[in-house]
Scaffold this motif. Sequence first.
Motif, short mmCIF file in Angstrom:
data_model
loop_
_atom_site.label_atom_id
_atom_site.label_comp_id
_atom_site.label_asym_id
_atom_site.label_seq_id
_atom_site.Cartn_x
_atom_site.Cartn_y
_atom_site.Cartn_z
N ASN B 339 0.82 -1.21 0.00
CA ASN B 339 0.00 0.00 0.00
C ASN B 339 0.84 1.24 0.00
O ASN B 339 0.55 2.20 -0.70
CB ASN B 339 -0.81 0.05 1.29
CG ASN B 339 -2.15 -0.55 1.09
OD1 ASN B 339 -2.87 -0.11 0.24
ND2 ASN B 339 -2.43 -1.57 1.85
N MET B 343 0.80 4.49 -2.33
CA MET B 343 0.42 5.80 -1.79
C MET B 343 1.52 6.83 -1.96
O MET B 343 1.26 7.97 -2.34
CB MET B 343 0.07 5.67 -0.31
CG MET B 343 -1.19 4.88 -0.06
SD MET B 343 -1.71 4.84 1.63
CE MET B 343 -0.31 4.22 2.51
N SER B 386 -6.41 7.12 2.24
CA SER B 386 -5.67 5.89 2.45
C SER B 386 -4.49 6.12 3.39
O SER B 386 -4.18 5.29 4.23
CB SER B 386 -5.20 5.34 1.12
OG SER B 386 -4.48 4.18 1.31
N THR B 393 -10.29 2.18 1.90
CA THR B 393 -8.99 2.22 1.22
C THR B 393 -8.02 1.22 1.81
O THR B 393 -8.24 0.68 2.90
CB THR B 393 -8.39 3.62 1.36
OG1 THR B 393 -8.32 3.92 2.74
CG2 THR B 393 -9.21 4.66 0.65
N GLY B 395 -4.99 1.64 3.01
CA GLY B 395 -4.27 2.06 4.21
C GLY B 395 -4.98 1.62 5.48
O GLY B 395 -4.35 1.18 6.45
N VAL B 466 -5.48 2.25 -4.66
CA VAL B 466 -5.62 2.19 -3.20
C VAL B 466 -7.01 1.69 -2.82
O VAL B 466 -7.17 0.97 -1.83
CB VAL B 466 -5.32 3.53 -2.49
CG1 VAL B 466 -3.86 3.87 -2.57
CG2 VAL B 466 -6.17 4.65 -2.97
N GLY B 470 -7.94 -1.84 -0.99
CA GLY B 470 -8.79 -1.89 0.20
C GLY B 470 -9.90 -2.90 0.04
O GLY B 470 -10.16 -3.70 0.94
#
Lengths: 125, 489
Positions: B339, B343, B386, B393, B395, B466, B470
């Motif tokens: 991730n 990001m 995220s 998402t 994150g 992202v 998720g």
Amino acid sequence: MFELIQGWLERPNYFAFVLLFLWGIYIMVTRYNLVKKLIGMYLMQTSVIFFLVTTSAKQGATVPILLSTTEAIQPEIYTNPLPHVLTLTAIVVGVATLGVSLALADAIYKKYGSLDEEEILKRME
Amino acid sequence: MTRHLPVILFLLPLCLAINLPVIGLKHREWCRPLVITIVIGMVLVSIANLVGVLHTGTIHYAFGGWAAPVGIEWVADGLASVMTVALSLVALVCVIFLSSVLFPYLGSRIVPFYILVLLLIASLIGMVFAGDLFNLFVFLEVSALCAYALVGLAGGKALVAGFRYLILGTFGASLYLLGVGYLYAETGTLNMADLALRVPPLVGSKAIAVGVLFMFIGLGIKMALVPLHGWLPDAYTYAPDRVSPMLASLVTKVALYGWIRIMFWVLGAHAVVYQIPVLFLVGLLGAVAALVGAFLALSQENIKRMFAYGGLSHIGLVLVGISLGNQTGFAGGVFYLLNDAVMQAGLFFWAGAIIHLYGVRNIEDLTRLHGGAGWMSVALVVIALSMIGIPPTGGFFGKWYIILGALEAQNYLAIAAVLIATLLTLAYFLKLFERVFRERSVEQPPLIREVPLAVRVSLGATSVAVIVLGLMSDHIVSFLLKTAIPPGL
């Protein structure tokens, strides 16, 4: 304390490695001139190479090439070739790093007209 | 055929990098399509490799036919294959972004520029697959050399930042090599699988402890772990806007991957969980990095510098995840690593695009956007959600699994670190949002009206990625649990 120093004297090659390594870091940290920093960096890299070579040192041993093909192989009379091979690659890496770093130092000199770090930081503002 | 896929994956960018000077001599405009084609090819090969590894098990590739402990070996197991798929996909988006028309024309320097990018990608692939410690060092240095040169490409302040990066990076690499020397002197082998057999009985030895410590500090400098991060903010802030996404999303993450390899595949899961306090140290440093990085990000004015510090805190979160010593935490950490690569790429795409579209470098000036840039605002919101960790998402789910792992290990310090880092991340993104969306009287037209296609594609791809990460997190984490967990954990 006495035993510690005696231990150093018994293995002077390792002592030399530690000395060179710390010396290199000292130059890298304390000098403001970029080229002097690079000299310190190269000294440090070389000391690691020296360490690799010294681990394979053996008293009374010879180069790792078979002396005879008919007799049985005696591993104890040859030095270990692998650290030397690692050393070759590490030297190449070190030279490439030095090349890139000198190119960067050259570009910095052309841009700011100085190699002194404090002077460069002053001119950057 | 599948046996050769890891090497083909490495050779694709390497061969183009070698041939590009000749091709670029006459047809400079061919560079861009060729590079993008090759990286698309890498994505396909890496996916084929992943499928092959899932069907036939781990691939051990012996170079020149020399068998493992003596010869050089590449190991493509579950974790390495997943990492290369992620690496190729992120590299593809980064390559599309960096070839955008938005950026200054490089002229004849475009050919060496693409060569550096390709060599960087190739060496990162090499680091992921390397089956012995010394080859890891060589690829680490090749990738670092490309990174120094790419940072310095911008000229001016970037040269000084690149020089500092080089000095510190070389210091780290020397420490790593020294650690490898210690391990070799103690065990007589460099191959990771062989070391995994010989290290556990020697785990109390001082030489192993010092060697591992040197390797950790060396890789710590490369992955910019917080007390050792001095080079990163300047290097990523002043690096050319077109390459900072690639550097931020890939280089530090692959160094972190190298550390995961050494910790769980060389020292062995049993040793680090039960015998030596490595995991405790890593977890503590990770927690410190997560908090300090987020705090420093909060106080920044320059957008790119703020994102760079944000990246430091996320490296810390990944370390917290893998230091928990159980499967959930490890899978969560690795999922968060994937991730984080996406990001970071997205954030630096955004920062680079905003600099060139609106001429905005500082958070102060973000009011110029005035909510008018639809495409940019949506991408920022999605990626920021995220980064903070809001449910749909990737994150969020990364942090979720890390916290689940921490509950399993009853490590409440780790939970506190993750939660506080989340709040701090929210704080610095609010600072950004407040500038972008607040009603303001001054409105200035953008420098360029049309957002270029390449920027739209790369920002859109990362934003979608992202969310997809998720939504698919359940499958991805259970997949990681099934294929990528180190033996014995």
